[in-house]
Design a protein around this motif. Structure first.
Motif, PDB file in Angstrom:
ATOM      1  N   GLU A  49      94.405  44.428  32.963  1.00 54.87           N
ATOM      2  CA  GLU A  49      95.333  43.934  31.942  1.00 54.87           C
ATOM      3  C   GLU A  49      94.601  43.491  30.678  1.00 54.87           C
ATOM      4  OE1 GLU A  49      97.654  41.025  34.090  1.00 54.87           O
ATOM      5  OE2 GLU A  49      98.823  42.610  35.096  1.00 54.87           O
ATOM      6  N   LYS A  50      93.495  42.786  30.836  1.00 53.18           N
ATOM      7  CA  LYS A  50      92.747  42.293  29.674  1.00 53.18           C
ATOM      8  C   LYS A  50      92.242  43.433  28.803  1.00 53.18           C
ATOM      9  CE  LYS A  50      88.836  39.422  28.338  1.00 53.18           C
ATOM     10  NZ  LYS A  50      87.760  38.534  28.816  1.00 53.18           N
ATOM     11  N   HIS A  51      91.775  44.510  29.436  1.00 59.41           N
ATOM     12  CA  HIS A  51      91.168  45.612  28.690  1.00 59.41           C
ATOM     13  C   HIS A  51      92.071  46.842  28.592  1.00 59.41           C
ATOM     14  CE1 HIS A  51      87.453  43.390  28.372  1.00 59.41           C
ATOM     15  NE2 HIS A  51      87.570  43.085  29.651  1.00 59.41           N
ATOM     16  N   GLN A  52      93.304  46.712  29.041  1.00 63.64           N
ATOM     17  CA  GLN A  52      94.309  47.785  28.970  1.00 63.64           C
ATOM     18  C   GLN A  52      93.761  49.095  29.524  1.00 63.64           C
ATOM     19  OE1 GLN A  52      95.430  47.632  24.804  1.00 63.64           O
ATOM     20  NE2 GLN A  52      96.788  45.892  25.167  1.00 63.64           N
ATOM     21  N   LEU A  53      93.300  49.036  30.769  1.00 62.88           N
ATOM     22  CA  LEU A  53      92.711  50.216  31.410  1.00 62.88           C
ATOM     23  C   LEU A  53      93.816  51.105  31.973  1.00 62.88           C
ATOM     24  CD1 LEU A  53      89.797  48.434  33.326  1.00 62.88           C
ATOM     25  CD2 LEU A  53      89.809  49.383  30.992  1.00 62.88           C
ATOM     26  N   PRO A  54      93.793  52.395  31.650  1.00 61.47           N
ATOM     27  CA  PRO A  54      94.845  53.317  32.090  1.00 61.47           C
ATOM     28  C   PRO A  54      94.529  54.002  33.428  1.00 61.47           C
ATOM     29  CG  PRO A  54      93.481  54.414  30.485  1.00 61.47           C
ATOM     30  CD  PRO A  54      92.930  53.023  30.644  1.00 61.47           C
ATOM     31  N   PHE A  55      93.653  53.428  34.216  1.00 59.08           N
ATOM     32  CA  PHE A  55      93.274  54.023  35.504  1.00 59.08           C
ATOM     33  C   PHE A  55      93.210  52.912  36.548  1.00 59.08           C
ATOM     34  CE2 PHE A  55      89.605  53.419  32.740  1.00 59.08           C
ATOM     35  CZ  PHE A  55      88.804  52.565  33.472  1.00 59.08           C
ATOM     36  N   MET A  56      93.140  53.328  37.799  1.00 53.94           N
ATOM     37  CA  MET A  56      93.150  52.375  38.899  1.00 53.94           C
ATOM     38  C   MET A  56      91.772  51.828  39.201  1.00 53.94           C
ATOM     39  SD  MET A  56      95.782  53.681  41.804  1.00 53.94           S
ATOM     40  CE  MET A  56      95.998  55.425  41.503  1.00 53.94           C
TER      41      MET A  56
END
Length: 149
Positions: free
Chosen positions: A85-92
């Protein structure tokens, strides 16, 4: 500990929880997409943050190559969720308590840190490429993209 898996080896099957606490069975993805599975030491450490943000910033290139990305370490589901959430990662990010999957891949520890190694898995479930570099975290993104594109 077994030897590190190499090009041509089948990956071990595993089920781990993602950042939302849902089970992820890697067998559900084999044969459908190229898989990029990276092991990294710790959420929010400087090198790991650079690594995941480099992947995030290049995510369209991974998707364009037909690849799904999974990050794995022993961090908790809550730690992974916060990191995503903090780094807006689009992967698991997958939680591997006790480093069971890391050990199954044969990823080696370096001093007091768990290893940093990335594996590209072909549609056949076999390793097509691997890259290891603990200290140059951002180079993982460059090496994997060079291989995929």
């Amino acid at each position: 500990m077994m030897n590190t898996l190499g090009v041509g080896d089948k990956i071990p099957l595993f089920i781990l929880k993602n950042q939302y606490g849902n089970d992820v069975d890697i067998a559900d993805y084999i044969g459908k997409n190229i898989l990029v599975i990276f092991f990294y030491p710790k959420d929010e450490s400087p090198g790991c943050t650079k690594q995941v943000c480099a992947i995030r910033d290049s995510f369209a290139d991974y998707a364009g190559a037909g690849a799904l990305v999974f990050g794995i370490n022993s961090g908790s589901v809550a730690s992974h969720r916060s990191f995503v959430e903090k780094h807006q990662l689009p992967f698991m990010l997958l939680s591997d308590p006790g480093n069971r999957v890391l050990k199954a891949f044969g990823v080696k520890n370096v001093l007091f840190l768990t290893g940093r190694e990335t594996f590209v898995v072909g549609l056949d479930g076999r390793i097509a490429f691997r890259y290891r570099a603990l200290l140059n975290a951002i180079n993982h993104n460059d090496q994997i993209l060079n291989f995929l594109t």
